[in-house]
Design a protein around this motif. Structure first.
Motif, PDB file in Angstrom:
ATOM      1  N   ALA A 370       0.811  -1.247   0.140  1.00 27.09           N
ATOM      2  CA  ALA A 370      -0.114  -0.075   0.041  1.00 27.09           C
ATOM      3  C   ALA A 370       0.805   1.314  -0.010  1.00 27.09           C
ATOM      4  O   ALA A 370       0.332   2.357  -0.579  1.00 27.09           O
ATOM      5  N   GLU A 371       1.935   1.260   0.530  1.00 29.49           N
ATOM      6  CA  GLU A 371       2.962   2.432   0.610  1.00 29.49           C
ATOM      7  C   GLU A 371       3.146   3.122  -0.535  1.00 29.49           C
ATOM      8  O   GLU A 371       3.335   4.220  -0.725  1.00 29.49           O
ATOM      9  N   TYR A 372       3.166   2.321  -1.917  1.00 32.16           N
ATOM     10  CA  TYR A 372       3.329   2.883  -3.021  1.00 32.16           C
ATOM     11  C   TYR A 372       2.269   3.635  -3.509  1.00 32.16           C
ATOM     12  O   TYR A 372       2.399   4.365  -4.538  1.00 32.16           O
ATOM     13  N   PHE A 373       1.010   3.945  -3.070  1.00 32.77           N
ATOM     14  CA  PHE A 373      -0.349   4.391  -3.458  1.00 32.77           C
ATOM     15  C   PHE A 373      -0.376   5.381  -2.363  1.00 32.77           C
ATOM     16  O   PHE A 373      -1.185   6.270  -3.042  1.00 32.77           O
ATOM     17  N   LEU A 374      -0.629   5.464  -1.229  1.00 34.75           N
ATOM     18  CA  LEU A 374      -1.076   5.991  -0.052  1.00 34.75           C
ATOM     19  C   LEU A 374      -0.307   7.351   0.384  1.00 34.75           C
ATOM     20  O   LEU A 374       0.949   6.900   0.581  1.00 34.75           O
ATOM     21  N   PRO A 375      -0.799   8.454   0.699  1.00 34.27           N
ATOM     22  CA  PRO A 375      -0.227   9.490   1.081  1.00 34.27           C
ATOM     23  C   PRO A 375       0.587   9.304   2.575  1.00 34.27           C
ATOM     24  O   PRO A 375      -0.306   8.588   3.418  1.00 34.27           O
ATOM     25  N   LYS A 376       1.711  10.092   2.942  1.00 35.30           N
ATOM     26  CA  LYS A 376       1.964   9.817   4.131  1.00 35.30           C
ATOM     27  C   LYS A 376       1.681  11.093   5.092  1.00 35.30           C
ATOM     28  O   LYS A 376       1.509  11.249   6.180  1.00 35.30           O
ATOM     29  N   TYR A 377       1.451  12.133   4.169  1.00 35.20           N
ATOM     30  CA  TYR A 377       1.057  13.579   4.807  1.00 35.20           C
ATOM     31  C   TYR A 377       0.089  14.141   4.045  1.00 35.20           C
ATOM     32  O   TYR A 377      -0.310  13.829   3.063  1.00 35.20           O
ATOM     33  N   ALA A 378      -0.631  15.241   4.520  1.00 38.83           N
ATOM     34  CA  ALA A 378      -1.824  15.758   4.158  1.00 38.83           C
ATOM     35  C   ALA A 378      -1.578  17.302   3.847  1.00 38.83           C
ATOM     36  O   ALA A 378      -2.174  17.944   3.104  1.00 38.83           O
ATOM     37  N   ALA A 379      -0.438  17.599   4.765  1.00 35.25           N
ATOM     38  CA  ALA A 379      -0.184  19.231   4.526  1.00 35.25           C
ATOM     39  C   ALA A 379       1.464  19.293   4.490  1.00 35.25           C
ATOM     40  O   ALA A 379       2.034  18.610   4.730  1.00 35.25           O
ATOM     41  N   ALA A 380       1.654  20.455   3.668  1.00 33.36           N
ATOM     42  CA  ALA A 380       3.195  20.558   3.006  1.00 33.36           C
ATOM     43  C   ALA A 380       4.158  20.597   4.562  1.00 33.36           C
ATOM     44  O   ALA A 380       5.322  20.061   4.178  1.00 33.36           O
ATOM     45  N   ARG A 381       3.701  21.304   5.471  1.00 34.85           N
ATOM     46  CA  ARG A 381       4.332  21.390   6.449  1.00 34.85           C
ATOM     47  C   ARG A 381       4.787  20.241   7.142  1.00 34.85           C
ATOM     48  O   ARG A 381       5.966  19.936   7.547  1.00 34.85           O
ATOM     49  N   ASP A 382       3.921  19.003   7.284  1.00 36.03           N
ATOM     50  CA  ASP A 382       4.444  17.866   7.754  1.00 36.03           C
ATOM     51  C   ASP A 382       5.314  17.135   7.021  1.00 36.03           C
ATOM     52  O   ASP A 382       6.514  16.787   7.652  1.00 36.03           O
ATOM     53  N   ALA A 383       5.094  17.202   5.604  1.00 41.01           N
ATOM     54  CA  ALA A 383       6.115  16.615   4.645  1.00 41.01           C
ATOM     55  C   ALA A 383       7.511  17.464   4.781  1.00 41.01           C
ATOM     56  O   ALA A 383       8.822  16.929   4.723  1.00 41.01           O
ATOM     57  N   PHE A 384       7.516  18.692   4.885  1.00 42.35           N
ATOM     58  CA  PHE A 384       8.823  19.771   5.023  1.00 42.35           C
ATOM     59  C   PHE A 384       9.545  19.311   6.099  1.00 42.35           C
ATOM     60  O   PHE A 384      10.729  19.133   6.119  1.00 42.35           O
ATOM     61  N   ASP A 385       8.985  19.257   7.157  1.00 43.75           N
ATOM     62  CA  ASP A 385       9.499  19.136   8.561  1.00 43.75           C
ATOM     63  C   ASP A 385      10.230  17.573   8.610  1.00 43.75           C
ATOM     64  O   ASP A 385      11.242  17.319   9.140  1.00 43.75           O
ATOM     65  N   SER A 386       9.328  16.595   8.140  1.00 42.97           N
ATOM     66  CA  SER A 386       9.689  15.346   8.479  1.00 42.97           C
ATOM     67  C   SER A 386      10.475  14.585   7.353  1.00 42.97           C
ATOM     68  O   SER A 386      11.439  13.512   7.658  1.00 42.97           O
ATOM     69  N   LEU A 387      10.624  14.797   6.230  1.00 41.11           N
ATOM     70  CA  LEU A 387      11.106  14.098   5.148  1.00 41.11           C
ATOM     71  C   LEU A 387      11.997  14.521   4.242  1.00 41.11           C
ATOM     72  O   LEU A 387      12.630  13.980   3.934  1.00 41.11           O
ATOM     73  N   LEU A 388      12.275  15.737   4.174  1.00 41.73           N
ATOM     74  CA  LEU A 388      12.931  16.538   3.301  1.00 41.73           C
ATOM     75  C   LEU A 388      14.191  16.719   4.037  1.00 41.73           C
ATOM     76  O   LEU A 388      14.563  17.204   5.119  1.00 41.73           O
ATOM     77  N   SER A 389      15.529  17.005   3.016  1.00 41.53           N
ATOM     78  CA  SER A 389      16.848  17.279   3.703  1.00 41.53           C
ATOM     79  C   SER A 389      16.805  18.737   3.840  1.00 41.53           C
ATOM     80  O   SER A 389      16.027  19.432   3.047  1.00 41.53           O
ATOM     81  N   GLU A 390      17.819  19.258   4.235  1.00 44.23           N
ATOM     82  CA  GLU A 390      18.108  20.670   4.593  1.00 44.23           C
ATOM     83  C   GLU A 390      18.015  21.280   3.126  1.00 44.23           C
ATOM     84  O   GLU A 390      17.525  22.372   3.067  1.00 44.23           O
TER      85      GLU A 390
END
Length: 507
Positions: A370-390
């Motif tokens: 399911a991980e190939y299809f489903l979102p992990k985040y609903a808002a940009a801030r969540d992805a920005f803080d958790s997933l992305l590099s500096e």
């Protein structure tokens, strides 16, 4: 080791094992087994590795998405993690590797193979990557294009490919994680999707769509796909208004994406027996022990429905198929703003009768996670803080913002200006693509994201007459350098304007 094999793959770290220089997509924490001494080696991005010809085939220990090259009966072979041979002989391996020379192409090919991909229903590799990344950015897609290009089919293919054994039907006709909803021209409110109370029948009329939502809540580990077929045969804003509003209420809470309720708690509480009868397929007149146990026994999920209502399951993906002709309705900007639009107009006639491609509408023993299809985040801030590099955060804070401002300037005298929702979903889409392409330079990835976001969210909103000549000319100049798909689409829209004095994104 044969020099030819070394040349095919790139940099060699030893005579027995190497990390390829041409392909790199796996997360940095993925490990592969060093078969010489049995120790785990952190080989960042190792998708291919060599087994020394003396190592027995039973020593393989590789993960889903990795490949191995080895010698069998003095001939080089390339196989996948299931030990299934994909190419045998130097030339065959060369051919296989040549189409995997970028991270994106390997990812696409890998997913096509997982789904036993059939090119007649997968128009382009770039689009196929876009489907998955777009779903993980926003679980509401519009597939637009001429009739007969496989828009409905691809949704069902994904359901088949990801369907776990517990949800499969014996006839292999309709996966349990798939629901086809045929939109009718006379739909003018939400009752056809959400149901209603009938004073004549004295019960709540529960629709297949609501039963499917309940089923998705009952099976949270599988992706569930709703295909709204011919979505714009009726005015979408009328029958889909509640869904569109609730979709925007999604947020991340305790690691799970939650939303407001589609069916309010008081409605569920009042008619919970009707919802249960419909979901479990129990006749309203049945007074057997089975009926009593279903109606009276309240599981945790039904208790939650009574308390909180029936909301959007976090594992639900809604895909609408779209044809534009004299029988259909145009989309309002409200709908397009809330969806990720993907155009499907390319057809590969050569692939239709290719016997090398297997049936895609079949279940798989190694069904897709399911991980190939489903979102992990609903808002940009969540992805920005958790997933992305500096570095990625810097690019999104500075470069992306500057490009958004420039785009807004180009569109400032039109009703098609961009706003916060575009920025939010640009960041989510960037994060989704970054998972697939961890080694691509940030600036390169940002251009890819802007190109796709223009195609998915900005250009579909643009339609009108001669007043668009100047904005389209500005857009064409702005996209000419690094946004090829958007630039080509704008040129197409300009040609339509010249011919008919009216233009839009839609064919």
């Amino acid at each position: 080791m044969d020099e030819e094999i070394k040349q095919i793959f790139g940099s060699v770290s030893s005579d027995k094992h190497f990390v390829p220089s041409t392909i790199s997509i796996l997360p940095k924490d993925r490990t592969v087994l060093n078969v010489t001494n049995g120790q785990n080696a952190n080989w960042t991005y190792a998708n291919y590795f060599i087994l020394d010809k003396r190592s027995p085939i039973t020593d393989w220990s590789i993960n889903n998405g990795q490949y191995v090259v080895y010698k069998l009966e003095n001939e080089w072979c390339l196989a996948d993690y299931k030990k299934e041979i994909l190419a045998k002989g130097i030339e065959a391996i060369k051919s296989f590797v040549n189409i995997h020379t970028t991270a994106e192409k390997l990812r696409v090919k890998f997913l096509q193979r997982l789904m036993k991909g059939n090119p007649d229903s997968i128009p382009t590799e770039a689009n196929y990557t876009s489907y998955l990344a777009a779903m993980r950015a926003k679980p509401f897609l519009l597939l637009a294009g001429i009739s007969g290009t496989g828009k409905s089919r691809i949704v069902k293919e994904m359901a088949f490919a990801s369907c776990p054994p517990s949800l499969r039907d014996e006839r292999e006709v309709s996966p349990g994680n798939y629901c086809m909803v045929e939109v009718k021209p006379n739909w003018h409110d939400s009752t056809e999707l959400l149901g209603y109370y009938s004073s004549i029948a004295e019960k709540y009329i529960v629709t297949p769509f609501i039963n499917f939502l309940v089923k998705a809540w009952m099976n949270p580990k599988a992706p569930f796909f709703v295909c709204l077929d011919e979505m714009n045969l009726a005015p979408v804003e009328q029958y889909f208004a509640e869904f569109l509003s609730v979709l925007e209420s999604r947020k991340l809470q305790d690691g799970v994406i939650v939303s407001e309720a589609l069916i309010k708690p008081d409605v569920v509480k009042k008619h919970v027996d009707d919802f249960k009868r419909s979901y479990y397929g129990v006749d309203a007149h049945d007074r057997s022990a089975t009926y009593a146990s279903i109606v009276q026994g309240v599981s945790n999920i039904w208790s939650s429905f009574i308390e909180n209502g029936i909301s959007l399951p976090p594992n639900l993906i809604v895909v609408g198929t779209v044809n534009m002709d004299e029988t259909t309705y145009q989309f309002s900007r409200k709908v397009i703003d809330r969806a990720m639009t993907i155009e499907m107009n390319e057809v590969d006639f050569d692939a239709m009768l290719d016997t090398n491609h297997k049936d895609t509408l079949k279940y798989r023993s190694n069904y897709v996670s399911a991980e190939y299809f489903l979102p992990k985040y609903a808002a940009a801030r969540d992805a920005f803080d958790s997933l992305l590099s500096e570095n990625d955060r810097r690019i999104l804070q500075q470069d992306a913002v500057e490009q958004l401002k420039a785009l807004d300037t180009v569109l400032k005298d039109t009703p098609f200006r961009v706003a916060y929702r575009v920025q939010n979903e640009l960041v989510l889409y960037f994060a989704a693509l970054r998972e697939e392409q961890p080694d691509v330079e940030g600036a390169t990835l940002l251009n890819r994201v802007f190109d796709d976001i223009l195609m998915m969210k900005v250009l579909p909103r643009i339609q009108g007459g001669d007043e668009l000549r100047e904005p389209l000319e500005k857009l064409q100049k702005w996209t000419a350098t690094s946004l090829p798909k958007a630039n080509a689409k704008i040129a197409e829209m300009q040609r339509g304007l010249d011919q008919k004095h009216f233009t839009s994104y839609w064919p």
